[in-house]
Write an enzyme that holds these catalytic residues in place. Structure first.
Site, short mmCIF file in Angstrom:
data_model
loop_
_atom_site.label_atom_id
_atom_site.label_comp_id
_atom_site.label_asym_id
_atom_site.label_seq_id
_atom_site.Cartn_x
_atom_site.Cartn_y
_atom_site.Cartn_z
N TRP A 185 0.86 -1.19 0.00
CA TRP A 185 0.00 0.00 0.00
C TRP A 185 0.89 1.23 0.00
CZ3 TRP A 185 -0.39 3.92 3.82
CH2 TRP A 185 -1.29 4.93 3.46
N GLU A 226 -3.06 -2.99 -2.49
CA GLU A 226 -4.20 -2.37 -1.79
C GLU A 226 -4.51 -0.99 -2.35
OE1 GLU A 226 -3.44 -1.64 2.37
OE2 GLU A 226 -5.54 -1.24 2.83
N LYS A 228 -6.99 2.63 -2.67
CA LYS A 228 -7.64 3.57 -1.75
C LYS A 228 -8.28 4.68 -2.56
CE LYS A 228 -6.74 5.82 2.62
NZ LYS A 228 -5.88 5.91 3.78
N ASP A 259 -9.75 -3.04 1.46
CA ASP A 259 -9.85 -2.49 2.81
C ASP A 259 -11.24 -1.87 2.96
OD1 ASP A 259 -9.78 -0.40 4.89
OD2 ASP A 259 -7.62 -0.76 4.98
N HIS A 262 -11.72 1.95 2.40
CA HIS A 262 -11.05 2.62 1.28
C HIS A 262 -11.93 2.95 0.09
CE1 HIS A 262 -6.62 1.63 2.44
NE2 HIS A 262 -7.31 2.19 3.42
N HIS A 286 -8.69 -6.26 4.42
CA HIS A 286 -8.35 -5.46 5.58
C HIS A 286 -9.68 -5.13 6.24
CE1 HIS A 286 -3.99 -3.87 4.98
NE2 HIS A 286 -4.07 -5.18 5.15
N ASP A 294 -12.27 7.07 6.30
CA ASP A 294 -11.40 5.91 6.56
C ASP A 294 -10.77 6.05 7.95
OD1 ASP A 294 -9.78 3.65 6.16
OD2 ASP A 294 -8.17 4.89 5.36
N ASP A 296 -10.58 3.96 10.50
CA ASP A 296 -9.94 2.78 11.10
C ASP A 296 -10.38 2.53 12.53
OD1 ASP A 296 -7.95 1.73 8.99
OD2 ASP A 296 -7.56 3.87 9.00
N ASP A 326 -7.31 -4.24 10.04
CA ASP A 326 -6.61 -2.96 9.89
C ASP A 326 -7.39 -1.86 10.59
OD1 ASP A 326 -4.94 -0.95 9.19
OD2 ASP A 326 -5.43 -0.92 7.06
C1 LIG Z 1 -0.85 0.71 8.26
C2 LIG Z 1 -1.51 0.04 7.07
O1 LIG Z 1 -0.63 -0.46 6.17
C3 LIG Z 1 -2.43 0.96 6.40
O2 LIG Z 1 -3.51 1.12 7.30
C4 LIG Z 1 -2.97 0.58 5.03
O3 LIG Z 1 -3.26 -0.78 4.94
C5 LIG Z 1 -4.18 1.39 4.87
O4 LIG Z 1 -5.25 0.89 4.94
C6 LIG Z 1 -4.03 2.83 4.64
O5 LIG Z 1 -5.21 3.51 4.70
MN LIG Z 2 -5.56 -1.22 4.91
#
Ligand SMILES: C[C@H](O)[C@H](O)[C@@H](O)C(=O)CO
Ligand SMILES: [Mn+2]
Length: 419
Positions: A185, A226, A228, A259, A262, A286, A294, A296, A326
């Site tokens: 990523w 990955e 985004k 993810d 994303h 993820h 996003d 998390d 993630d």
């Molecule tokens: C830290 C990770 O690699 C990161 O979260 C990545 O996977 C991601 O989702 C970035 O938005």
């Molecule tokens: Mn991710």
């Protein structure tokens, strides 16, 4: 084992059996699923290589809950604590910045030896390891570009880092006897509307081609890419978009990483799984929780988590899917965050396995959408909790919220002493 757990389980099993669901078989299947637990929840994505670098790449941790791990030993200790509260045998997902070394080493110079302590630990614990090059939180990523950078020197630095990462991943796979999934990523993108969308994508493709030129036995390592939609500071344009990586994965036989945070806020990855797996061989998830963006957040038992699990179970796609987590929440106990998110992910898979899929499929084919909806809704209150409790008890981990007591004690005894 608590007899009430056993009795509740027996009753639940009978109820599910009436719909042709074999609960014991479901638990056997569940025990074979490995979730890849991301190390970076344990220290707010700080890592150990560059203590003075702040988190960059358009991702953010908010919160300053005390006790985050400061060394590899502390992080492993915290992971062990979390893993002791999660049923099953799993994997740990490392980022390159979590190298365990006293050397002043830059990312392009990393070697397997810098991760030897992780490998030794993983072997002791019977864990698999996954890996990620870290293309952020570094001065050479300060302007928001890495593998698509227009400066050849900077682009080469990141290519070399990604190549080094694959060598480390291969070593993980060889040493642990479990295939390492290496996820690529990069944050590259523009805050405002670019003039040239094409050239950065051409450079990213060229970089990836160079990185993947070295063949590695898929028994040891497989690569995932990955995408985004946007990040903080890359709101208008991200080089590695979904279309870019979907195309790249298909054309180059790579795994695709989806993810959950994303995509557009109303777009869900559960609805993408069956499409992408028609054209790519392997998927990396993820599992995360976007809240308006996003963000998390820690994974909870929401509709999307259950839908992700349903797609994997109903389509018999678990064998082709690597389930990674993630999220990074710095506002709650770091160990608890792992436990909550991982237990929910496993529990969602169990719930999906305990649905009368054949019956529902038949109703759908017969255009009996009334039954499809009615049965789906009724099953939401079937006693999956009793099956989950039994699964936790037989796996030797705490039943229901009992795990929280242990995390609270660990906080007092260990985490709060980290000053
Ligand atoms: C830290 C990770 O690699 C990161 O979260 C990545 O996977 C991601 O989702 C970035 O938005
Ligand atoms: Mn991710």
């Amino acid at each position: 084992m608590d007899q009430r757990v056993v009795e509740s389980y027996k009753l639940a099993k009978e109820m599910y059996a009436q719909h042709g669901i074999d609960v014991d078989a479901a638990l056997e299947q569940l025990a074979n699923i490995k979730v890849s637990i991301h190390c970076w929840q344990g220290d707010d994505v700080q890592g150990f290589l560059f203590k003075d670098e702040s988190l960059s790449g358009g991702i953010a941790v908010t919160g300053s809950y005390p006790g985050r791990a400061r060394t590899a030993d502390e992080l492993r200790q915290d992971l062990e604590q979390a893993l002791s509260l999660i049923p099953g045998k799993h994997k740990v997902n490392l980022h390159a910045i979590y190298a365990d070394t006293d050397e002043q080493i830059d990312l392009d110079q990393l070697e397997p030896k810098h991760f030897a302590s992780w490998v030794e630990w993983a072997k002791e614990q019977g864990l698999g390891l996954d890996f990620n090059p870290t293309c952020f939180s570094h001065p050479k990523a300060d302007d928001g570009f890495t593998l698509s950078h227009p400066d050849e020197g900077i682009r080469k630095f990141w290519i070399d880092h990604c190549k080094a990462s694959r060598t480390i991943a291969e070593y993980f796979g060889k040493e642990t006897g479990q295939t390492c999934v290496t996820n690529f990523w990069v944050p590259d993108g523009y805050k405002d509307i670019p003039v040239d969308r094409l050239a950065p994508r051409q450079r990213l493709k060229q970089s990836l081609d160079e990185i993947f030129a070295q063949p590695i036995d898929p028994q040891y390592n497989i690569d995932a890419v990955e995408s985004k939609l946007f990040g903080i500071g890359s709101e208008s344009y991200v080089v590695g978009s979904h279309e870019f990586y979907m195309g790249y994965a298909i054309a180059n036989n790579k795994a695709l990483c989806l993810d959950a945070g994303h995509f557009h806020p109303t777009e869900v990855i559960s609805n993408k799984i069956s499409s992408v797996l028609m054209y790519i061989d392997q998927l990396l998830l993820h599992v995360s929780r976007p809240v308006r963006w996003d963000s998390d957040h820690v994974v909870i038992m929401d509709d999307e988590l259950l839908d992700i699990a349903r797609e994997l179970v109903r389509g018999k796609l678990l064998d082709r899917t690597h389930i990674g987590l993630d999220f990074f929440d710095g506002s709650i106990n770091h160990v608890a965050a792992w436990v909550i998110g991982t237990r929910n992910t496993i529990k969602a898979l169990l719930r999906a396995m305990l649905e009368p899929v054949d019956q529902l499929r038949e109703a759908e084919l017969n255009k009996d959408y009334t039954s499809r909806l009615a049965i789906t809704e009724e099953f939401k209150s079937y006693p999956f909790g009793a099956v989950w409790d039994y699964y936790c008890a037989t796996a030797g981990v705490p039943v229901r919220e009992d795990w929280l007591k242990q995390v609270k004690a660990y906080e007092q005894d260990v985490l709060l002493k980290r000053v």
